[in-house]
Design a protein around this motif. Sequence first.
Motif, PDB file in Angstrom:
ATOM      1  N   PRO A  33       0.830  -1.208   0.000  1.00 20.85           N
ATOM      2  CA  PRO A  33       0.000   0.000   0.000  1.00 20.85           C
ATOM      3  C   PRO A  33       0.862   1.254   0.000  1.00 20.85           C
ATOM      4  CG  PRO A  33       0.094  -0.912   2.198  1.00 20.85           C
ATOM      5  CD  PRO A  33       0.805  -1.893   1.308  1.00 20.85           C
ATOM      6  N   ARG A  87       1.030   3.328  -7.125  1.00 17.68           N
ATOM      7  CA  ARG A  87       0.646   4.077  -5.921  1.00 17.68           C
ATOM      8  C   ARG A  87       0.952   5.569  -6.063  1.00 17.68           C
ATOM      9  NH1 ARG A  87      -1.763   0.279  -5.825  1.00 17.68           N
ATOM     10  NH2 ARG A  87      -1.613  -1.544  -4.484  1.00 17.68           N
ATOM     11  N   ASN A 136      -4.851   5.581  -0.683  1.00 20.60           N
ATOM     12  CA  ASN A 136      -3.878   4.622  -1.196  1.00 20.60           C
ATOM     13  C   ASN A 136      -3.220   5.096  -2.497  1.00 20.60           C
ATOM     14  OD1 ASN A 136      -2.546   2.127  -0.741  1.00 20.60           O
ATOM     15  ND2 ASN A 136      -3.767   1.138  -2.330  1.00 20.60           N
TER      16      ASN A 136
END
Length: 376
Positions: A33, A87, A136
């Motif tokens: 994450p 990400r 996230n």
Amino acid sequence: MTAALAVYLSACSTMPDDEEAEPMVSVSNDSRPLSSFALPPDQQDCYDRTSEPYTAVVDSHFHPRPFGGSAIPAPELFNFFDNTTVRFVNYFGIGQVLDLQSGCTYYLDCPGVPASPSIKNDFVNGMEVMAYPHENLHITLSMTFMDLAHPENITSLIELYDKEYPGMFSWSGELNVMKQALLGNLHEPATKESIDGWAPFMAVLQERGIPVTLHSDLGNDANPTEFLPLMEYVLASYPDNKIVWAHMGLSKELANMNPYEHVTIMQRLLGDYPNLMLDISWDVLFNAYHEWGPVFINFFNSHPTRILPGTDFVAAGTKSFDQYAKELDVTSRALKAMDDNAFRHIALGENYFRLMGLDYYAPDICPTTAAVSAGQ
């Protein structure tokens, strides 16, 4: 040849021609994450290249809106990233928006329809990022309105951005210096005279540490380096600016350049201009990697801190997750063949974090991976 490079070349040779083909591998990475990258490397689990995806965690070249028409809604788009390794993403507007009355989505389908510099995309991107926060995903907003052929009002428009979106835009580009594909849509390339006129806004970018991504075609098949002097003039004029050269100068018009000549030019410019970085986005580059993998992989391994990954995906409303996943996969296949040092800096985001001054860190590569990538 390393084991990783052999696998890469094998994957290239079996790549299907079908544009709708599924990605060859899963690109999800639920165990990484955004929050994990906030930890120093010694506090993160090391990255196991034998079991974790080879796709990038950074998409430094992404267009959330098309040249015209509807875009993929932001919540749906964020799910795309959740279901891949990405990400961190640069939100590039489309600097040249097609005439809204034309009904066109893609410029090459609409020759003669003007594509004009505009603030429209950037402002929509800013509003959507505020309206749909995502824990996230780290989004970097980019100013893409700049008309490089007519730079007179750029600084005043930056002031408008400062007023409407204070502190939110920390990148600039993709800006078109010379894009041959857009000439049929009345794109006006920059000239040496207009490049001289960039000085006020480039000073603002330099002062704020804002990188600028420039699309500047290297040339074409008839003359592979026809426009190289234009990019060299930019670099010589603004050596203290953080400049990212999109697609390493390649384009659809330049499909047959000698790879050794290409790499030699890139090496020279990286040596001459320490603030220059290269963007390896767009599947056009895969055409070069496909046939000349070792030439480019060796170049990337030799310059691990000067490369940024990206897809150049344009999120038109007609596109699906599978299309983004495929583009991420294809544009990441070169990453699979890189050595561990280059993979950590490029694929895992270390170059991006340092360029942006972000408090994020790429994980170290697991020791077991090193033996595999070295062909042991």
